[in-house]
Scaffold this motif. Structure first.
Motif, mmCIF file in Angstrom:
data_model
loop_
_atom_site.group_PDB
_atom_site.id
_atom_site.type_symbol
_atom_site.label_atom_id
_atom_site.label_comp_id
_atom_site.label_asym_id
_atom_site.label_seq_id
_atom_site.Cartn_x
_atom_site.Cartn_y
_atom_site.Cartn_z
ATOM 1 N N LYS A 40 1.148 -1.112 -0.238
ATOM 2 C CA LYS A 40 0.042 0.112 -0.189
ATOM 3 C C LYS A 40 0.273 1.408 0.129
ATOM 4 O O LYS A 40 0.407 2.442 -1.317
ATOM 5 C CB LYS A 40 -0.792 -0.134 1.389
ATOM 6 N N THR A 41 1.987 1.203 0.936
ATOM 7 C CA THR A 41 2.269 2.238 0.652
ATOM 8 C C THR A 41 3.791 2.792 -0.006
ATOM 9 O O THR A 41 4.860 3.559 -0.424
ATOM 10 C CB THR A 41 3.147 2.414 2.498
ATOM 11 N N LYS A 42 3.666 1.187 -1.059
ATOM 12 C CA LYS A 42 5.067 1.152 -1.559
ATOM 13 C C LYS A 42 6.857 1.086 -0.782
ATOM 14 O O LYS A 42 7.096 1.702 -1.711
ATOM 15 C CB LYS A 42 4.828 2.359 -3.324
ATOM 16 N N ASN A 43 6.713 0.888 0.195
ATOM 17 C CA ASN A 43 7.640 0.379 0.672
ATOM 18 C C ASN A 43 8.853 0.382 0.498
ATOM 19 O O ASN A 43 8.609 -0.678 1.354
ATOM 20 C CB ASN A 43 7.554 1.530 2.378
ATOM 21 N N TRP A 44 9.240 -0.347 -0.475
ATOM 22 C CA TRP A 44 9.948 -1.636 -0.806
ATOM 23 C C TRP A 44 11.204 -1.985 -0.234
ATOM 24 O O TRP A 44 10.992 -3.503 0.299
ATOM 25 C CB TRP A 44 10.002 -1.436 -2.711
ATOM 26 N N GLU A 45 11.934 -1.321 0.014
ATOM 27 C CA GLU A 45 13.061 -1.077 1.105
ATOM 28 C C GLU A 45 12.553 -2.372 2.366
ATOM 29 O O GLU A 45 13.198 -2.866 2.697
ATOM 30 C CB GLU A 45 13.307 0.293 1.565
ATOM 31 N N GLU A 46 11.172 -2.294 2.236
ATOM 32 C CA GLU A 46 10.821 -2.937 3.898
ATOM 33 C C GLU A 46 10.572 -4.127 3.646
ATOM 34 O O GLU A 46 10.748 -5.537 5.021
ATOM 35 C CB GLU A 46 9.594 -2.857 4.561
ATOM 36 N N TYR A 47 10.634 -4.829 2.765
ATOM 37 C CA TYR A 47 10.417 -6.618 2.062
ATOM 38 C C TYR A 47 12.179 -7.108 2.548
ATOM 39 O O TYR A 47 12.190 -7.900 2.558
ATOM 40 C CB TYR A 47 10.478 -6.471 0.657
ATOM 41 N N LYS A 48 13.272 -5.962 2.704
ATOM 42 C CA LYS A 48 15.047 -6.848 2.235
ATOM 43 C C LYS A 48 14.719 -7.493 4.179
ATOM 44 O O LYS A 48 14.488 -8.943 4.151
ATOM 45 C CB LYS A 48 15.711 -5.482 2.942
ATOM 46 N N PRO A 49 14.052 -6.698 5.514
ATOM 47 C CA PRO A 49 14.677 -7.010 6.361
ATOM 48 C C PRO A 49 13.123 -8.082 6.624
ATOM 49 O O PRO A 49 13.348 -9.310 7.897
ATOM 50 C CB PRO A 49 14.151 -6.318 7.562
ATOM 51 N N LEU A 50 11.897 -7.883 5.889
ATOM 52 C CA LEU A 50 11.141 -8.798 5.932
ATOM 53 C C LEU A 50 10.885 -10.513 5.355
ATOM 54 O O LEU A 50 10.747 -11.471 6.222
ATOM 55 C CB LEU A 50 9.594 -8.479 5.433
ATOM 56 N N TYR A 51 12.071 -10.219 4.359
ATOM 57 C CA TYR A 51 11.963 -11.782 3.755
ATOM 58 C C TYR A 51 13.167 -12.262 5.280
ATOM 59 O O TYR A 51 12.733 -13.752 4.701
ATOM 60 C CB TYR A 51 12.283 -11.572 2.690
ATOM 61 N N LYS A 52 13.948 -11.582 5.572
ATOM 62 C CA LYS A 52 14.586 -12.631 6.601
ATOM 63 C C LYS A 52 14.066 -12.685 7.730
ATOM 64 O O LYS A 52 14.459 -13.965 8.448
ATOM 65 C CB LYS A 52 16.042 -11.296 6.653
ATOM 66 N N MET A 53 13.327 -12.516 7.771
ATOM 67 C CA MET A 53 12.924 -12.910 9.699
ATOM 68 C C MET A 53 11.833 -13.655 9.433
ATOM 69 O O MET A 53 11.276 -14.942 9.662
ATOM 70 C CB MET A 53 11.471 -11.714 9.536
ATOM 71 N N ALA A 54 10.992 -13.745 7.970
ATOM 72 C CA ALA A 54 10.251 -15.160 6.964
ATOM 73 C C ALA A 54 10.949 -16.112 6.615
ATOM 74 O O ALA A 54 10.724 -17.162 7.162
ATOM 75 C CB ALA A 54 9.315 -14.422 5.719
ATOM 76 N N ASN A 55 11.911 -16.411 6.303
ATOM 77 C CA ASN A 55 13.027 -17.139 6.573
ATOM 78 C C ASN A 55 13.066 -17.948 8.089
ATOM 79 O O ASN A 55 13.398 -19.248 7.601
ATOM 80 C CB ASN A 55 14.649 -17.132 5.441
ATOM 81 N N ASP A 56 13.379 -16.904 9.125
ATOM 82 C CA ASP A 56 13.672 -17.348 9.922
ATOM 83 C C ASP A 56 12.461 -17.894 11.014
ATOM 84 O O ASP A 56 12.450 -19.306 11.402
ATOM 85 C CB ASP A 56 14.069 -16.084 11.036
ATOM 86 N N HIS A 57 11.053 -17.789 10.126
ATOM 87 C CA HIS A 57 10.043 -18.255 11.384
ATOM 88 C C HIS A 57 9.812 -18.894 10.499
ATOM 89 O O HIS A 57 9.119 -20.375 11.239
ATOM 90 C CB HIS A 57 9.169 -16.930 11.479
ATOM 91 N N TYR A 58 9.722 -18.844 9.434
ATOM 92 C CA TYR A 58 8.832 -20.467 7.845
ATOM 93 C C TYR A 58 10.104 -21.274 7.294
ATOM 94 O O TYR A 58 10.023 -20.377 6.103
ATOM 95 C CB TYR A 58 7.905 -20.071 7.934
#
Length: 381
Positions: free
Chosen positions: A306-324
């Motif tokens: 929604k906000t198009k703040n694409w840089e936020e994906y970088k930490p998010l995919y690392k967290m997702a890989n850790d948790h799932y």
């Protein structure tokens, strides 16, 4: 007891899914055997590594079922953590158990022994027999509600949460409670309830205590007060228990639509940092390590889109890989990052590499390959 029957009629079917145990505990402090009701969380036996907060319910002969039912219901929907609920039956002896001295208004006689029984014997047995976490709540009603606050007055209280249902307070207790909460150096949750048709003398004191507690300025205090309309001293119990339990675990709940709109969609907020801090707080406050829920990952994902703040994906995919690990979740977030930051060819390969990983949420092999094909078509790869 009869006044609680409508609530119990709703909640009792839920208890059939949880594990209810009836146990006896031989107390050296009391010189007698006391009867307990214990509800273990669903799948307690299967989750052998998991630890659970403990809820101690006084007046367990009539308060246990409504408390246990609410805990089971809310934890089923992951609004609160699963918990071990232990009720102490006090039918016919609650006045002896809660006795206090006329000179200093502190537990005396059987009351002093009962105080030590809970703190030194009951909790020790619970810790020894069951997988308990270091977060404890205690609940009482009128006389037993007054009694639970004696634990708050100790230098290092053994309970973090106090649920006061129309307390019949001893002299000096309001001032003692206020001082203890005002000076607490560790996190405390304090809940207080009365009702418009509560016993007048009790309601007057409770309202006065609320006026004091509203002015306590201590970041370690989470305070909630309810004055229920058209409820009595007995019917307020059915309204207060869910309100208190929900309030004590506000941060534990999944990200709400309100949080999404008012926090995650603000461009000054980092959604991924908010998510990490939310779960770090759960561990710090309740001593619980909790896997980030897929729904919360999806809420942050939608906010980024929604906000198009694409840089936020970088930490998010690392967290997702850790948790799932082994699922498509982190892969999808990483591909979206590359896709929106000028690396479509790399994004295409990441989408393709998701083949063979576990499906999760709306992500499956067909979806990921369609994303790869769309990039291939758009850029002519």
């Amino acid at each position: 007891m009869k006044r609680l029957l409508p609530l119990m009629a709703i909640l009792l079917p839920l208890l059939t899914c949880a594990q209810i145990k009836y146990e006896s505990i031989s107390s050296e402090k009391l010189g007698e055997t006391r009867q307990l009701k214990i509800q273990l969380p669903r799948n307690y036996e299967e989750n052998t590594e998991k630890r659970y907060p403990v809820v101690v319910v006084l007046d367990g002969d009539y308060l246990f079922e409504p408390v246990a039912g609410i805990v089971d219901y809310y934890s089923y929907w992951e609004d609160v953590p699963e918990m071990i609920v232990v009720g102490i039956n006090q039918d016919g002896i609650r006045m002896d158990d809660t006795a206090y001295a006329e000179n200093n208004f502190l537990p005396v006689g059987k009351g002093a022994k009962f105080f030590e029984f809970i703190g030194m014997e009951l909790l020790a047995q619970m810790d020894q027999k069951y997988r308990t976490a270091n977060f404890r709540i205690i609940i009482g009603h009128d006389f037993t509600s007054n009694f639970i606050n004696y634990y708050l007055l100790k230098e290092n209280p053994i309970f973090q949460g106090y649920i006061n249902l129309s307390p019949d307070m001893a002299p000096e207790m309001p001032g003692r409670i206020t001082n203890a909460l005002n000076t607490s150096e560790t996190k405390k949750w304090f809940y207080l309830a009365t009702a418009t048709d509560d016993i007048p003398s009790l309601k007057e004191e409770i309202m006065a205590l609320d006026n004091q507690l509203k002015n306590v300025d201590n970041k370690n205090l989470n305070y909630k007060f309810d004055n229920f309309q058209d409820a009595t001293h007995y019917s307020l119990v059915g309204k207060a228990i869910p309100s208190a339990i929900e309030n004590m675990f506000t941060i534990y709940r999944p990200i709400s639509r309100k949080d999404y709109n008012e926090i995650l969609l603000q461009t000054s907020i980092s959604p991924s940092e908010y998510l990490a801090e939310k779960y770090n707080s759960i561990q710090e406050l309740y001593g619980l390590e909790r896997q980030i829920s897929v729904n919360d990952f999806m809420a942050v994902y939608n906010a980024i889109e929604k906000t198009k703040n694409w840089e936020e994906y970088k930490p998010l995919y690392k967290m997702a890989n850790d948790h799932y690990p082994g699922t498509m979740l982190g892969t999808f977030f990483e591909a979206r990052y590359e896709e929106e930051t000028g690396n479509p060819k790399k994004a295409m390969r990441i989408y393709q590499n998701a083949y063979g990983k576990k499906n999760i949420a709306f992500l499956d092999s067909d979806f990921m390959l369609e994303k790869a094909e769309a990039i291939k078509k758009d850029f002519g790869y």
